[in-house]
Write a protein that holds these residues in place. Structure first.
Motif, PDB file in Angstrom:
ATOM      1  N   GLU A  89       0.836  -1.211   0.000  1.00 14.26           N
ATOM      2  CA  GLU A  89       0.000   0.000   0.000  1.00 14.26           C
ATOM      3  C   GLU A  89       0.864   1.251   0.000  1.00 14.26           C
ATOM      4  OE1 GLU A  89      -3.232  -0.150  -0.610  1.00 14.26           O
ATOM      5  OE2 GLU A  89      -2.948  -2.310  -0.684  1.00 14.26           O
ATOM      6  N   PHE A  90       1.948   1.237   0.766  1.00  9.21           N
ATOM      7  CA  PHE A  90       2.865   2.372   0.779  1.00  9.21           C
ATOM      8  C   PHE A  90       3.438   2.616  -0.613  1.00  9.21           C
ATOM      9  CE2 PHE A  90       7.385   3.504   0.762  1.00  9.21           C
ATOM     10  CZ  PHE A  90       7.298   4.813   1.211  1.00  9.21           C
ATOM     11  N   ILE A  91       3.932   1.568  -1.251  1.00 13.07           N
ATOM     12  CA  ILE A  91       4.541   1.705  -2.582  1.00 13.07           C
ATOM     13  C   ILE A  91       3.505   2.185  -3.584  1.00 13.07           C
ATOM     14  CG2 ILE A  91       5.580   0.438  -4.517  1.00 13.07           C
ATOM     15  CD1 ILE A  91       7.562   1.006  -2.256  1.00 13.07           C
ATOM     16  N   LYS A  92       2.328   1.601  -3.565  1.00 16.89           N
ATOM     17  CA  LYS A  92       1.273   2.032  -4.492  1.00 16.89           C
ATOM     18  C   LYS A  92       0.954   3.509  -4.298  1.00 16.89           C
ATOM     19  CE  LYS A  92      -0.882  -2.481  -5.081  1.00 16.89           C
ATOM     20  NZ  LYS A  92      -2.062  -3.308  -4.775  1.00 16.89           N
ATOM     21  N   GLY A  93       0.930   3.979  -3.067  1.00 18.45           N
ATOM     22  CA  GLY A  93       0.685   5.397  -2.789  1.00 18.45           C
ATOM     23  C   GLY A  93       1.807   6.287  -3.268  1.00 18.45           C
ATOM     24  N   GLU A  94       3.044   5.798  -3.189  1.00 20.80           N
ATOM     25  CA  GLU A  94       4.196   6.572  -3.663  1.00 20.80           C
ATOM     26  C   GLU A  94       4.263   6.601  -5.178  1.00 20.80           C
ATOM     27  OE1 GLU A  94       6.779   8.335  -1.945  1.00 20.80           O
ATOM     28  OE2 GLU A  94       5.263   8.184  -0.389  1.00 20.80           O
ATOM     29  N   VAL A  95       3.936   5.478  -5.813  1.00 15.05           N
ATOM     30  CA  VAL A  95       3.998   5.401  -7.276  1.00 15.05           C
ATOM     31  C   VAL A  95       2.878   6.231  -7.887  1.00 15.05           C
ATOM     32  CG1 VAL A  95       3.723   3.838  -9.250  1.00 15.05           C
ATOM     33  CG2 VAL A  95       5.181   3.185  -7.344  1.00 15.05           C
ATOM     34  N   ASN A  96       1.701   6.171  -7.295  1.00 14.97           N
ATOM     35  CA  ASN A  96       0.525   6.898  -7.780  1.00 14.97           C
ATOM     36  C   ASN A  96      -0.028   7.755  -6.653  1.00 14.97           C
ATOM     37  OD1 ASN A  96       0.413   5.508 -10.380  1.00 14.97           O
ATOM     38  ND2 ASN A  96      -0.107   3.725  -9.152  1.00 14.97           N
ATOM     39  N   PRO A  97       0.652   8.855  -6.293  1.00 16.59           N
ATOM     40  CA  PRO A  97       0.221   9.627  -5.136  1.00 16.59           C
ATOM     41  C   PRO A  97      -1.195  10.196  -5.256  1.00 16.59           C
ATOM     42  CG  PRO A  97       1.982  10.753  -6.308  1.00 16.59           C
ATOM     43  CD  PRO A  97       1.822   9.411  -6.932  1.00 16.59           C
ATOM     44  N   CYS A  98      -1.694  10.338  -6.468  1.00 13.90           N
ATOM     45  CA  CYS A  98      -3.050  10.869  -6.633  1.00 13.90           C
ATOM     46  C   CYS A  98      -4.119   9.843  -6.252  1.00 13.90           C
ATOM     47  CB  CYS A  98      -3.275  11.318  -8.083  1.00 13.90           C
ATOM     48  SG  CYS A  98      -2.246  12.722  -8.511  1.00 13.90           S
ATOM     49  N   ASN A  99      -3.742   8.575  -6.125  1.00 18.65           N
ATOM     50  CA  ASN A  99      -4.709   7.547  -5.739  1.00 18.65           C
ATOM     51  C   ASN A  99      -5.283   7.802  -4.351  1.00 18.65           C
ATOM     52  OD1 ASN A  99      -4.351   6.232  -8.129  1.00 18.65           O
ATOM     53  ND2 ASN A  99      -3.089   4.598  -7.293  1.00 18.65           N
ATOM     54  N   SER A 100      -4.535   8.467  -3.491  1.00 17.29           N
ATOM     55  CA  SER A 100      -5.017   8.696  -2.137  1.00 17.29           C
ATOM     56  C   SER A 100      -5.836   9.974  -2.011  1.00 17.29           C
ATOM     57  CB  SER A 100      -3.828   8.738  -1.175  1.00 17.29           C
ATOM     58  OG  SER A 100      -2.969   9.783  -1.545  1.00 17.29           O
ATOM     59  N   VAL A 101      -5.958  10.735  -3.093  1.00 20.85           N
ATOM     60  CA  VAL A 101      -6.706  11.985  -3.068  1.00 20.85           C
ATOM     61  C   VAL A 101      -8.054  11.772  -3.769  1.00 20.85           C
ATOM     62  CG1 VAL A 101      -6.716  14.380  -3.830  1.00 20.85           C
ATOM     63  CG2 VAL A 101      -4.582  13.302  -3.145  1.00 20.85           C
ATOM     64  N   THR A 102      -9.109  12.208  -3.125  1.00 18.69           N
ATOM     65  CA  THR A 102     -10.421  12.069  -3.757  1.00 18.69           C
ATOM     66  C   THR A 102     -10.782  13.351  -4.498  1.00 18.69           C
ATOM     67  OG1 THR A 102     -11.036  12.117  -1.426  1.00 18.69           O
ATOM     68  CG2 THR A 102     -11.991  10.388  -2.722  1.00 18.69           C
ATOM     69  N   ALA A 103     -11.195  13.181  -5.723  1.00 15.26           N
ATOM     70  CA  ALA A 103     -11.626  14.329  -6.529  1.00 15.26           C
ATOM     71  C   ALA A 103     -13.051  14.700  -6.136  1.00 15.26           C
ATOM     72  CB  ALA A 103     -11.561  13.971  -8.007  1.00 15.26           C
ATOM     73  N   GLU A 104     -13.326  16.006  -6.125  1.00 10.13           N
ATOM     74  CA  GLU A 104     -14.675  16.459  -5.792  1.00 10.13           C
ATOM     75  C   GLU A 104     -15.357  16.992  -7.021  1.00 10.13           C
ATOM     76  OE1 GLU A 104     -15.028  18.838  -2.341  1.00 10.13           O
ATOM     77  OE2 GLU A 104     -13.332  17.873  -1.415  1.00 10.13           O
TER      78      GLU A 104
END
Length: 104
Positions: A89-104
């Motif tokens: 999960e850490f690596i996935k968040g670092e590789v794709n940091p926008c995955n942890s941000v929700t678009a409004e």
């Protein structure tokens, strides 16, 4: 699971994520002892990974090296099979940091 089997799983995961890494072997006549098993570049960030089985011990030199990496601004881990999911999960968040941000 042996350390070699675990290492293979970690390397396959890193490859699937597009992470550059090199397997480092230290302690020989021409290499430095204590360097983490895998040296990675994850989204421009240095990550050192020391692989251990659940019962494997981290040497004082390995602990020192991991601390120096962190002091220098990199990330450093002792990774065991029990922590592999959190590491993914850490690596996935670092590789794709926008995955942890929700678009409004």
């Amino acid at each position: 699971m042996t350390e070699a089997q675990f290492q293979k799983q970690v390397q396959e995961f890193l490859l699937r994520q597009g992470v550059w890494y090199v397997k480092y072997w230290g302690g020989g006549q021409f290499t430095k002892a204590g360097v983490p098993d895998l040296l990675c570049c994850v989204n421009g960030r240095f990550v050192g990974i020391e692989l251990k089985t659940e019962k494997g011990r981290v040497s004082k030199l390995q602990e020192y090296t991991l601390a120096k990496i962190k002091e220098s601004g990199g990330q450093a881990f002792v990774l065991r099979p029990s922590g592999f999911q959190a590491f993914k999960e850490f690596i996935k968040g670092e590789v794709n940091p926008c995955n942890s941000v929700t678009a409004e």
